[in-house]
Design a protein around this motif. Structure first.
Motif, short mmCIF file in Angstrom:
data_model
loop_
_atom_site.label_atom_id
_atom_site.label_comp_id
_atom_site.label_asym_id
_atom_site.label_seq_id
_atom_site.Cartn_x
_atom_site.Cartn_y
_atom_site.Cartn_z
N LEU A 159 56.39 100.43 42.33
CA LEU A 159 57.08 101.67 42.72
C LEU A 159 56.05 102.65 43.26
O LEU A 159 55.11 103.04 42.55
CB LEU A 159 57.82 102.29 41.52
N LEU A 160 56.22 103.03 44.51
CA LEU A 160 55.28 103.93 45.18
C LEU A 160 55.71 105.39 45.01
O LEU A 160 56.89 105.67 44.80
CB LEU A 160 55.25 103.63 46.68
N GLY A 161 54.74 106.30 45.19
CA GLY A 161 55.05 107.72 45.16
C GLY A 161 55.50 108.23 46.52
O GLY A 161 56.01 107.47 47.35
N LEU A 162 55.31 109.52 46.74
CA LEU A 162 55.69 110.13 48.01
C LEU A 162 54.86 109.50 49.14
O LEU A 162 53.64 109.46 49.05
CB LEU A 162 55.40 111.64 47.97
N VAL A 163 55.52 109.07 50.18
CA VAL A 163 54.81 108.32 51.22
C VAL A 163 53.87 109.21 52.04
O VAL A 163 52.96 108.71 52.69
CB VAL A 163 55.77 107.55 52.14
N GLY A 164 54.09 110.52 52.00
CA GLY A 164 53.22 111.43 52.75
C GLY A 164 52.01 111.89 51.96
O GLY A 164 51.20 112.68 52.44
N ASN B 78 48.46 111.18 50.25
CA ASN B 78 47.36 110.21 50.27
C ASN B 78 47.19 109.51 48.94
O ASN B 78 46.74 108.35 48.88
CB ASN B 78 46.05 110.90 50.65
N ASN B 79 47.52 110.22 47.85
CA ASN B 79 47.36 109.61 46.53
C ASN B 79 48.20 108.36 46.39
O ASN B 79 47.80 107.40 45.73
CB ASN B 79 47.75 110.61 45.43
N THR B 80 49.38 108.37 46.97
CA THR B 80 50.26 107.20 46.92
C THR B 80 49.52 105.97 47.45
O THR B 80 49.51 104.92 46.81
CB THR B 80 51.53 107.44 47.77
N TRP B 81 48.90 106.14 48.60
CA TRP B 81 48.27 104.99 49.26
C TRP B 81 46.92 104.66 48.65
O TRP B 81 46.54 103.49 48.58
CB TRP B 81 48.20 105.24 50.76
N ASN B 82 46.18 105.68 48.19
CA ASN B 82 44.92 105.39 47.50
C ASN B 82 45.19 104.56 46.25
O ASN B 82 44.47 103.59 45.96
CB ASN B 82 44.20 106.68 47.12
N ARG B 83 46.23 104.92 45.52
CA ARG B 83 46.54 104.17 44.29
C ARG B 83 47.03 102.77 44.60
O ARG B 83 46.61 101.79 43.98
CB ARG B 83 47.60 104.92 43.46
N SER B 84 47.91 102.68 45.57
CA SER B 84 48.43 101.36 45.92
C SER B 84 47.32 100.46 46.44
O SER B 84 47.21 99.29 46.08
CB SER B 84 49.55 101.51 46.96
N LYS B 85 46.48 101.01 47.30
CA LYS B 85 45.39 100.20 47.88
C LYS B 85 44.41 99.75 46.80
O LYS B 85 43.93 98.62 46.81
CB LYS B 85 44.65 100.99 48.95
N SER C 264 59.01 93.10 44.97
CA SER C 264 59.62 94.28 45.58
C SER C 264 58.64 95.44 45.53
O SER C 264 57.90 95.59 44.56
CB SER C 264 60.91 94.65 44.84
N GLN C 265 58.64 96.25 46.59
CA GLN C 265 57.80 97.46 46.64
C GLN C 265 58.64 98.57 47.28
O GLN C 265 59.03 98.46 48.44
CB GLN C 265 56.55 97.21 47.48
N GLN C 266 58.93 99.60 46.50
CA GLN C 266 59.75 100.68 47.05
C GLN C 266 59.22 102.03 46.58
O GLN C 266 58.60 102.12 45.52
CB GLN C 266 61.20 100.52 46.57
N SER C 267 59.55 103.05 47.34
CA SER C 267 59.14 104.40 46.96
C SER C 267 60.20 105.02 46.05
O SER C 267 61.39 104.89 46.30
CB SER C 267 58.95 105.28 48.20
N ALA C 268 59.70 105.71 45.01
CA ALA C 268 60.61 106.50 44.17
C ALA C 268 60.09 107.94 44.09
O ALA C 268 60.41 108.67 43.15
CB ALA C 268 60.72 105.88 42.78
#
Lengths: 215, 313
Positions: free
Chosen positions: B156-161, B163-170, B186-190
């Motif tokens: 479950l991803l955070g806000l797509v805008g 940077n923290n979302t993508w830093n954590r996912s990466k 499955s990978q989705q934003s919540a």
């Protein structure tokens, strides 16, 4: 004759001035961070770092018995003088070196016994979980402030870890056996607040194997 | 007689009022705390700590809630400029979208110190950021070890805008993707939101019931995912991993409902931002542009060392 000499000196001076003004001094980190297209090239950066910064300076790593002794008696000094970290917080990194006997070859690591006249320490040399920033940050030679994008900075660690898998792990795979002696240099991560240094987990950057004589 | 007593009484009250001199310490200046949302307790701690520290340092402080809306955030900045604030302690909504607000403030001579989240710009005086990537690398390693390098999982991803979302996912994927037997089904934003996470997880469970773990980009989503799993009777089977160090998740790690989280230190970030703003207003001008704050893994083995949003004191 005299005029010719002055003329020659003048030409040389003009040449030197022109040469000097065409030379630009830049920080190596900044140059590494750029490519011709302006996009950061983490692969090249990591290779450069490995060959020019990391490997030539491994002698500065603290000997592991000395570090453990200091962590036991004066952890404040150990962390202040020998650890590195980018920012603030309790996670700190050390570059260490040591030598010991392989006691176990596990799926994920080697168990190494480091003995001195008065101490026995066991540590793990990681062979599976080569992740994180330990090597980049323990070296103290990669500066976050030279990277506009934090993601580029993170990619440097990923590429350094890939180099470890390519350059170091094959040597371990080929040579590691129970009973053999290993000398190593590598990076460790410690929490300054928790100061737990039993069973250190070392990300290796250089290893050598030997029995009675070095192989 | 009664009239005289009344006049005397009123006069006495006025005299008392005139004698009472409140010792008002003049404020050193004005600091605005502009926070992405107050709908998440983690950000409430961030904002309130920043405000308290700035007040303790002698500033007049106000907190502004952007409600995860870049336009509203921009309005807060414009108001801060008009009202003559000296510094803004800023938790941005969007790494790109928030840059123009920062640019306006800086042009108006207001120093901006980002907390927790960064903007993609060198305009802020300093950005005090959690080392999210490293935090999820450590969490990812623990995730792989807990699942013994195999299994199905959801992200479950955070806000797509953000940077923290993508830093954590990466950071997470930089570890987990090395293991081909660990499959992301499955990978989705919540949106970092607990309720949304519960809804998203419920939908995912309609399609994927054979899962072993869920990695959530923050603790609010972890608790939402846990609720959905519990309702489906799967909470004991599926390991849930979060990120933040929120109070409810630290407790949940203690009692086994949540497998692990990564402790950020919002109080450290907020206090540091306020202190740097004070130094700036006092005349200091050289600041590091990015100041990372280490993130620490919290699992059942070490949770005793931690409390909500930081170390046990």
């Amino acid at each position: 004759m005299k005029n010719k000499g002055i003329k020659r000196i003048g030409i040389i001076l003009v040449f030197l001035i022109a040469l000097g003004s065409s030379i630009k001094v830049e920080k190596l980190d900044e140059v590494r961070a750029r490519t011709d297209e302006g996009k950061f090239d983490a692969v090249t950066f990591a290779e450069d770092f490995w060959n020019k910064d990391l490997i030539p300076n491994l002698n500065s790593a603290i000997e592991v018995n000395k570090l453990i002794g200091l962590l036991e008696t004066n952890p404040k000094e150990a962390f202040e003088n020998y650890s590195k970290a980018l920012g603030i917080g309790n996670i700190r990194f050390f570059m260490i070196r040591g030598e010991g006997e392989i006691r176990k070859v596990g799926n994920d690591d080697l168990t190494v016994l480091i003995k001195t006249d008065s101490t026995n320490h066991v540590l793990q040399i990681e062979t599976e979980y080569i992740f994180g920033n330990a090597v980049r940050d323990a070296s103290g030679r990669v500066d976050l402030q030279n990277f506009e994008q934090t993601s580029d900075f993170n990619n440097v660690s990923a590429e350094i870890n890939l180099l470890i898998r390519q350059k170091v792990l094959p040597i371990i795979d080929k040579n590691a056996q129970v009973g053999k002696r290993i000398s190593f240099v590598g990076a460790i991560e410690l929490n300054r607040e928790l100061n737990e240094f039993k069973n250190l987990e070392v990300i290796p950057v250089k290893v050598e194997f030997f029995t009675d004589q070095k192989d | 007689m009664t009239r005289s007593i009344f006049i005397l009484l009123i006069s006495f009250i006025f005299i008392l009022g005139g004698c009472k001199k409140e010792k008002e310490t003049p404020s050193k200046g004005k600091v605005a705390v502009v926070v992405s949302t107050l709908n998440n307790p983690w950000f409430v701690v961030l904002a309130e700590t920043a405000a308290e520290e700035a007040e303790a340092l002698g500033y007049e402080v106000n907190i502004f809630d952007s409600q995860n809306n870049v336009s509203l955030e921009n309005n807060h900045f414009e108001n801060a400029i008009v009202a003559g604030y000296d510094a803004i302690l800023f938790n941005p909504v969007d790494a790109e979208g928030s840059v123009s607000s920062v640019a306006k403030a800086v042009s108006a001579g207001i120093a901006v110190f980002c907390m927790d989240r960064e903007v993609n710009s060198s305009l802020p005086t300093s950005q005090i950021l959690s080392d999210n990537y490293s935090g999820t690398v450590t969490l990812g390693k623990y995730f792989v070890q807990q699942l013994d390098k195999k299994g199905n999982y959801v992200e479950l991803l955070g806000l797509v805008g953000d940077n923290n979302t993508w830093n954590r996912s990466k950071g997470f994927h930089s570890v987990v993707d090395h293991y081909p037997d660990l499959k992301m089904v499955s990978q989705q934003s919540a949106d970092f939101d607990r309720n949304k996470a519960m809804e998203v997880m419920e939908s995912i469970l309609q399609v994927h019931q054979d899962i072993d773990a869920v990695f959530c980009g923050n603790d609010a989503m972890a608790m939402g995912a846990y609720q959905a799993l519990k309702a489906a009777g799967m909470a004991n089977k599926v390991k849930v991993f979060g990120f933040d160090g929120a109070a409810d998740v630290v407790e949940a790690v203690k009692d086994g409902r949540i497998a692990a989280t990564a402790m950020q230190f919002p109080k450290v970030m907020a206090k540091t931002a306020a202190e740097l703003a004070d130094l700036y207003i006092q005349g200091k001008s050289d600041f590091v542009k990015k100041l990372p704050v280490a993130v620490e893994l919290v699992n059942p083995e070490n949770v005793g060392h931690y409390a909500a949003y930081g170390k046990k004191e």
